[in-house]
Design a protein around this motif. Structure first.
Motif, PDB file in Angstrom:
ATOM      1  N   PRO A 663     -60.510  17.750  39.407  1.00  0.00           N
ATOM      2  CA  PRO A 663     -61.896  16.548  40.631  1.00  0.00           C
ATOM      3  C   PRO A 663     -62.961  16.195  38.954  1.00  0.00           C
ATOM      4  CG  PRO A 663     -61.275  19.507  40.773  1.00  0.00           C
ATOM      5  CD  PRO A 663     -60.711  19.131  39.829  1.00  0.00           C
ATOM      6  N   TYR A 664     -63.635  15.404  39.369  1.00  0.00           N
ATOM      7  CA  TYR A 664     -64.509  14.382  38.971  1.00  0.00           C
ATOM      8  C   TYR A 664     -64.985  13.346  40.139  1.00  0.00           C
ATOM      9  CZ  TYR A 664     -60.947   9.625  38.107  1.00  0.00           C
ATOM     10  OH  TYR A 664     -59.587   9.358  38.020  1.00  0.00           O
ATOM     11  N   GLU A 665     -66.289  12.798  38.969  1.00  0.00           N
ATOM     12  CA  GLU A 665     -66.966  12.204  40.127  1.00  0.00           C
ATOM     13  C   GLU A 665     -67.410  11.020  39.251  1.00  0.00           C
ATOM     14  OE1 GLU A 665     -69.835  14.798  41.338  1.00  0.00           O
ATOM     15  OE2 GLU A 665     -68.584  15.739  43.572  1.00  0.00           O
ATOM     16  N   ILE A 666     -68.054   9.404  39.744  1.00  0.00           N
ATOM     17  CA  ILE A 666     -68.117   8.193  38.545  1.00  0.00           C
ATOM     18  C   ILE A 666     -69.493   8.375  40.251  1.00  0.00           C
ATOM     19  CG2 ILE A 666     -67.509   6.525  38.618  1.00  0.00           C
ATOM     20  CD1 ILE A 666     -64.906   6.684  37.802  1.00  0.00           C
ATOM     21  N   VAL A 667     -70.520   7.246  38.934  1.00  0.00           N
ATOM     22  CA  VAL A 667     -72.187   7.654  39.622  1.00  0.00           C
ATOM     23  C   VAL A 667     -72.143   5.105  39.040  1.00  0.00           C
ATOM     24  CG1 VAL A 667     -74.246   7.430  40.183  1.00  0.00           C
ATOM     25  CG2 VAL A 667     -72.674   9.130  40.366  1.00  0.00           C
ATOM     26  N   ASN A 668     -71.969   4.691  39.836  1.00  0.00           N
ATOM     27  CA  ASN A 668     -72.452   3.723  39.209  1.00  0.00           C
ATOM     28  C   ASN A 668     -73.929   2.673  40.381  1.00  0.00           C
ATOM     29  OD1 ASN A 668     -69.854   3.500  38.540  1.00  0.00           O
ATOM     30  ND2 ASN A 668     -68.948   2.860  40.443  1.00  0.00           N
ATOM     31  N   LEU A 669     -74.344   2.393  39.228  1.00  0.00           N
ATOM     32  CA  LEU A 669     -75.745   1.393  39.820  1.00  0.00           C
ATOM     33  C   LEU A 669     -76.542   0.120  39.991  1.00  0.00           C
ATOM     34  CD1 LEU A 669     -77.951   4.582  38.734  1.00  0.00           C
ATOM     35  CD2 LEU A 669     -77.498   4.581  40.524  1.00  0.00           C
ATOM     36  N   ARG A 670     -76.664  -0.451  40.107  1.00  0.00           N
ATOM     37  CA  ARG A 670     -76.710  -1.436  41.135  1.00  0.00           C
ATOM     38  C   ARG A 670     -78.623  -1.781  40.849  1.00  0.00           C
ATOM     39  NH1 ARG A 670     -72.929  -5.152  39.834  1.00  0.00           N
ATOM     40  NH2 ARG A 670     -73.863  -7.015  40.340  1.00  0.00           N
ATOM     41  N   LEU A 671     -78.906  -2.565  40.319  1.00  0.00           N
ATOM     42  CA  LEU A 671     -80.245  -3.598  40.604  1.00  0.00           C
ATOM     43  C   LEU A 671     -80.576  -4.635  40.222  1.00  0.00           C
ATOM     44  CD1 LEU A 671     -83.654  -2.229  41.228  1.00  0.00           C
ATOM     45  CD2 LEU A 671     -84.009  -1.600  38.907  1.00  0.00           C
ATOM     46  N   GLY A 672     -81.377  -5.630  41.296  1.00  0.00           N
ATOM     47  CA  GLY A 672     -81.497  -6.933  40.891  1.00  0.00           C
ATOM     48  C   GLY A 672     -82.669  -7.699  42.212  1.00  0.00           C
TER      49      GLY A 672
END
Length: 722
Positions: A663-672
């Motif tokens: 099992p694995y997890e991915i986190v994505n972030l965006r700031l604008g």
């Protein structure tokens, strides 16, 4: 200096929770959401409800909450806000959908149902503006100025026909109109690898507007991307082993001579030059570090394609009519270091050519009809030609010296036609009965010329061919009931069908060259709900799928080749849940979870060493669990932020279940920041640099080979709007 973030497994989970929790606590003012046909509700206007989303999943415009099927929809705004650039990016947010990108091969699994590696066609149908993208090596297009992406789950045989056994991915592009719009953007990015920061740059534009107001409109969208890639070849000491250099473009001409006719001509093209370092060993004597390969040369990949579509739509008082003519052409050529080492032991070259033409005509009840009967009927024609040429060179030293060259030239031709119809009758204004049927006729012919010249073995020069035809009836029955105006439940039974094909990779005779169609029956129950004056939607679906003549492939331990065949039976069952909420103006929350349990019921085959019984194993490439959780914040002053977590449960890369992916997890972030005429966005994908693989396979005596997923990548996008 290495500034890579390093976290323990527990630390990663704690950080994931902290990021999501922090953004969820922020006050906000809301983003616009799609209402259909490109219309939006401006941010900050009352009321702050989730807007109605119109889809064409059933080839007629409908409210997504009234469609009796499990359906994930992503609007133009949602695609841009998530930073999705290719189809695979947005599909990761759909429950029970799993995608694997292996370079020249793109595999899609929906509800545990998928094709196999090196199959020519996917079990999931891909369409752009109602025109099929038939071959697997074409099925990850860039999302250029897209209005929405619809993900239909479960067999869609009645309206879409063959090769839609697991579901359908519909990509609908934005059409030009009377309102001028335009955007120019530049994106600078860096992969964070253990051999440094590897740069990339992408520029693009989309513009559209009227040439003659109310009559003629023109639009264009295009991008150019150069990326160094994240893989270094230690043998050549160059860090561009996965470089890409791609041009993409699409032009649209729209004509509305009267208020009843809408004619659109679309033409697109792509041209790409890549380096094809897609494999390494992660264990054994030839193992390399993550983001590193050791290959004995430069392995390029060049592909280009183009497509045209002419759509003519008539909206009348008594009926609506649409005609869609489509053509697609695609060429892919690459070299591959098959042994993935510095020795010239195994090398391969492959050329793939696809030519596809289709014509569909539909007549249906008028969109504005108030009749209790909604109906649709149509006819479909297609012709498809695939040519594949491959060369494999071997230069062995142990266990004894031998050189050989194996050549395969494969020609595959398909053509067919279909008649289809579907109708829904409403009783008591609450009970909706749907029945549909498709008669699908396909003829196929395949021929392969196979030669081998070896320093130790007698020369081989063989040719074999196969022809077949299939006539299929693909029914669908559905019952839906409106419990209230905001709650609907439904039950559906439908049949799926995946076309047979030909083994262009490892066929050695007529018997091993051809494989048969695959069939399935899908049983689904669902509940679609809206709450709190449409500030919250929650949709649930349960399903059970029976599969027969399952198309499968497995590595031959003796020859290192993939053997394709039809297994006996398999099944899958599970559920998917999607939730979206706007609890206050500007604060958007979304979540989705999919659970799928798969099992091979009957399959026994020779694996190159002995007979092996696969019964009881899980189907490959089918995670038991996948989920996403996200929050988006937008302030009235233009500041906005988004965080999303995408997770997958355990699954297996092979039918023997010897190659698990943890099992694995991915986190994505965006700031604008978004102003009237420009946007600035800072972003990071795979924030915690999760290590995972897209492909795994064993090469006995060599080790385990992996095609690894992308590491952490961060960047900035600046856009000017006019």
């Amino acid at each position: 200096m290495d500034i890579s973030l390093k976290f323990s497994r527990a630390g990663k989970r704690l950080a994931h929770a902290a990021v999501i929790g922090l953004l969820a606590a922020l006050p906000a003012s809301g983003p616009a959401l799609a209402t259909g046909a490109g219309e939006t509700t401006p941010a900050g206007t009352a009321p702050y409800t989730l807007d109605v989303v119109t889809v064409t999943a059933q080839k007629m415009e409908e409210n997504v909450q009234e469609v009796p099927m499990s359906l994930s929809v992503f609007s133009h705004e949602q695609i841009e806000e998530s930073g999705a650039e290719k189809t695979e990016d947005i599909l990761r947010l759909a429950p029970n959908v799993f995608v694997k990108n292996a370079g020249s091969y793109f595999q899609t699994t929906i509800r545990g149902v998928s094709g196999f590696i090196t199959s020519t066609h996917s079990a999931a149908g891909y369409y752009v503006d109602d025109v099929s993208i038939p071959a697997v090596f074409m099925q990850n297009p860039d999302l250029l100025d897209v209005e929405r992406v619809e993900v239909l789950k479960g067999p869609q045989g009645t309206l879409y026909g063959r090769n839609s056994e697991s579901g359908v991915i519909n990509i609908i592009t934005r059409k030009p109109g009377n309102t001028p719009r335009g955007k120019i953007f530049n994106e600078v990015s860096f992969y964070d690898t253990n051999h440094g920061f590897e740069p990339g740059n992408k520029v693009g534009t989309d513009v559209s507007g009227p040439v003659v107001e109310d009559t003629l409109y023109l639009g264009f969208a295009g991008t150019w991307e150069y990326n160094q890639g994240f893989v270094k070849n230690d043998y050549t000491d160059k860090d561009n082993a996965r470089r890409i250099n791609t041009l993409n473009g699409r032009g649209t001409l729209r004509w509305t001579p009267t208020d009843k006719w809408d004619v659109t001509l679309t033409a697109d093209a792509v041209d790409s030059r890549e380096n094809f370092a897609y494999g390494r060993f992660d264990e054994g004597s030839f193992a390399t570090r993550r983001d590193h390969v050791t290959m004995d040369g430069h392995y390029p990949r060049d592909y280009n394609g183009n497509g045209q579509a002419l759509r003519a739509q008539y909206s009348g008082k008594d009926f609506d009519f649409v005609s869609i003519t489509g053509r697609r052409s695609y060429d892919d050529e690459f070299m591959n270091d098959m042994d993935m080492t510095a020795a010239p032991t195994f090398q391969g070259r492959m050329k793939e050519k696809e030519r596809f033409w289709s014509q569909e005509m539909r007549i249906s009840s008028p969109a504005k009809s108030t009749s209790p009967l909604k109906w649709l009927g149509g006819v479909y024609f297609f012709k498809e030609d695939i040519d594949v040429s491959s060369i494999q060179d071997s230069d062995l030293v142990v266990p004894f010296p031998m050189t050989s060259r194996e050549v395969r030239d494969t020609d595959i031709g398909m053509k067919g036609w279909a008649l289809f119809g579907e109708g829904t009758y409403t009783l008591f204004e609450r009970l909706h009965l749907t029945a549909g049927l498709r008669y699908d006729h396909t003829r196929m012919h395949g021929r392969q010329d196979h030669t081998m010249n070896s320093s130790l073995l007698p020369p081989l020069d063989d040719s074999y061919s196969d022809s077949s035809k299939n006539d299929e009836l693909l029914p669908k029955l559905s019952v839906a009931f409106d419990i209230t105006k905001d709650i609907m439940t439904y039950a559906t039974v439908s049949k799926g069908y995946l076309n047979g094909g030909y083994d262009y990779v490892s066929g050695t005779s007529k018997g091993s060259f051809a494989y048969d169609p695959e069939y399935s029956w899908n049983y689904e129950w669902g509940l679609k709900t809206a709450w709190l004056d449409n500030r919250l939607t929650a949709n649930l679906a349960l399903f059970y799928i029976d599969m027969e003549d399952k198309q499968v492939s497995e590595m031959d331990a003796a020859t290192f080749t993939m053997n394709m065949t039809n297994a006996g039976k398999a099944h899958s069952y599970g559920l998917e849940l999607e939730v979206a909420a706007r609890p206050s103006r500007g604060l958007d929350l979304f979540a989705g979870v999919g659970f799928t349990k798969t099992k091979i019921d009957e399959w026994e085959a020779f694996d190159g060493v002995a007979m092996y019984d696969y019964a009881g194993n899980n189907l490959p490439n089918a995670p038991k669990l996948n989920y996403n959780l996200g929050v988006q914040y937008r302030h009235e002053n233009g500041l906005w932020g988004r965080a999303e977590l995408i997770g997958y449960g355990k699954y297996y890369h092979d039918a023997k279940n010897e190659l698990p992916e943890d099992p694995y997890e991915i986190v994505n972030l965006r700031l604008g920041y978004e102003a009237d005429d420009f946007d600035v966005t800072l972003w990071c994908k795979n924030v915690f640099d999760t290590d995972y693989s897209n492909v795994q396979f064993n090469m006995p005596g060599w080790g385990r080979a992996v095609f690894e997923g992308d590491p952490r990548q961060f960047g900035m996008t600046v856009a000017y709007k006019f």
